[in-house]
Design an enzyme around this catalytic site. Structure first.
Site, PDB file in Angstrom:
ATOM      1  N   SER A  61       0.825  -1.214   0.000  1.00 33.88           N
ATOM      2  CA  SER A  61       0.000   0.000   0.000  1.00 33.88           C
ATOM      3  C   SER A  61       0.862   1.268   0.000  1.00 33.88           C
ATOM      4  O   SER A  61       2.047   1.240   0.348  1.00 33.88           O
ATOM      5  CB  SER A  61      -0.899   0.014   1.230  1.00 33.88           C
ATOM      6  OG  SER A  61      -1.606  -1.202   1.331  1.00 33.88           O
TER       7      SER A  61
HETATM    8  N1  SAM Z   1      -0.683  -4.877   4.104  1.00 36.46           N
HETATM    9  C1  SAM Z   1       0.085  -5.215   2.922  1.00 36.46           C
HETATM   10  C2  SAM Z   1       1.465  -4.650   2.963  1.00 36.46           C
HETATM   11  O1  SAM Z   1       1.833  -3.991   3.956  1.00 36.46           O
HETATM   12  O2  SAM Z   1       2.216  -4.905   2.005  1.00 36.46           O
HETATM   13  C3  SAM Z   1      -0.635  -4.838   1.647  1.00 36.46           C
HETATM   14  C4  SAM Z   1      -1.848  -5.674   1.465  1.00 36.46           C
HETATM   15  S1  SAM Z   1      -2.422  -5.830  -0.191  1.00 36.46           S
HETATM   16  C5  SAM Z   1      -3.055  -4.238  -0.514  1.00 36.46           C
HETATM   17  C6  SAM Z   1      -3.855  -6.836   0.125  1.00 36.46           C
HETATM   18  C7  SAM Z   1      -3.544  -8.245   0.561  1.00 36.46           C
HETATM   19  O3  SAM Z   1      -4.754  -8.850   0.984  1.00 36.46           O
HETATM   20  C8  SAM Z   1      -2.991  -9.128  -0.555  1.00 36.46           C
HETATM   21  O4  SAM Z   1      -1.749  -9.633  -0.189  1.00 36.46           O
HETATM   22  C9  SAM Z   1      -4.028 -10.251  -0.686  1.00 36.46           C
HETATM   23  O5  SAM Z   1      -3.471 -11.518  -0.967  1.00 36.46           O
HETATM   24  C10 SAM Z   1      -4.664 -10.220   0.687  1.00 36.46           C
HETATM   25  N2  SAM Z   1      -6.008 -10.810   0.771  1.00 36.46           N
HETATM   26  C11 SAM Z   1      -7.084 -10.648  -0.038  1.00 36.46           C
HETATM   27  N3  SAM Z   1      -8.126 -11.375   0.410  1.00 36.46           N
HETATM   28  C12 SAM Z   1      -7.702 -12.010   1.533  1.00 36.46           C
HETATM   29  C13 SAM Z   1      -8.311 -12.903   2.465  1.00 36.46           C
HETATM   30  N4  SAM Z   1      -9.576 -13.314   2.353  1.00 36.46           N
HETATM   31  N5  SAM Z   1      -7.571 -13.348   3.499  1.00 36.46           N
HETATM   32  C14 SAM Z   1      -6.275 -12.970   3.657  1.00 36.46           C
HETATM   33  N6  SAM Z   1      -5.644 -12.127   2.818  1.00 36.46           N
HETATM   34  C15 SAM Z   1      -6.358 -11.650   1.777  1.00 36.46           C
END
Ligand code: SAM
Length: 213
Positions: A61
């Site tokens: 992000s």
């Molecule tokens: N917080 C992260 C960072 O600091 O790099 C960025 C997160 S990224 C915007 C969103 C993340 O949510 C992705 O890695 C994706 O795989 C994960 N995601 C989406 N749906 C999910 C779920 N149901 N459970 C766990 N992770 C999930």
């Protein structure tokens, strides 16, 4: 001033100018080097205030959004925090300097493994990274004092609301995936939940079930 110090100063200036003013949050973001969470072609843009691609088609992000979400979460040193969406691990690393313990969940095994290696290299011992569907929360570790969701849900997921301790705070982007979403702050009081809309944001969607890799 060295190039490194100048880059760091610009990074912190961008955070402040976007409204990240909490001294503890700024200090945590100064200590956790975002450059350690971005690899390959995009490494040289690690200090820009922009989201960047990571493995598994996901994103790390935008730093100012990380700062604003962390600030809104009002983390205290006693808190047990759940992050849904480990991604690169950057947000969890920032939270680990502010909280007692951080649990972070991602549906992609590869992202969790890579993030764990970064936590170990940085000596961040109070983070547990887990492969799973974070929309169900982590019932075995609940309740949580704070919950931060870093992928957009259509509504705040019921299991996460249920796993938020009374007096707890959850920050979650809510809305359809390919439009602008709203960042929502949920507080759990003695009589139920209070919802506050903070600002428009744009996140990848929260997807149920596990990823392929
Ligand atoms: N917080 C992260 C960072 O600091 O790099 C960025 C997160 S990224 C915007 C969103 C993340 O949510 C992705 O890695 C994706 O795989 C994960 N995601 C989406 N749906 C999910 C779920 N149901 N459970 C766990 N992770 C999930």
């Amino acid at each position: 001033m060295t190039e490194d110090a100048e880059r760091k100063m610009r990074f912190l200036f961008a955070l402040r100018s976007q409204g990240v003013t909490d001294a503890r949050v700024l200090s945590a973001m100064e200590r956790i080097d975002r450059g350690a969470f971005v690899t390959g072609l995009f490494a040289e843009r690690a200090y820009d205030d922009t989201p960047l691609p990571i493995s598994c088609g996901q994103t790390i992000s935008q730093p100012s959004v990380v700062g604003l979400m962390t600030q809104a979460l009002e983390v205290t040193p006693r808190d047990k925090v759940l992050e849904v969406g480990t991604g690169s691990g950057y947000q969890a690393a920032v939270l680990s300097l502010l909280a007692r313990r951080v649990y972070t969940v991602d549906r992609h095994r590869r992202l969790v493994r890579e993030a764990e290696a970064r936590f170990a290299a940085l000596g961040l011992a109070n983070i547990t990274a887990i492969v799973g569907d974070g929309s169900r929360g982590l019932p075995d570790q609940a309740p949580f004092d704070r919950i931060l969701v870093t992928a957009a849900a259509e509504d705040p997921p019921g299991p996460l609301l249920a796993q938020l301790r009374e007096g707890g705070i959850m920050i979650v982007p809510v809305g359809q995936s390919d439009t602008v979403q709203s960042l929502i702050k949920v507080r759990r009081g003695p009589d139920g939940f209070d919802y506050e809309e903070l600002r428009p944001v744009r996140f990848v969607p929260l997807i149920e079930g596990l990823g392929q890799d």
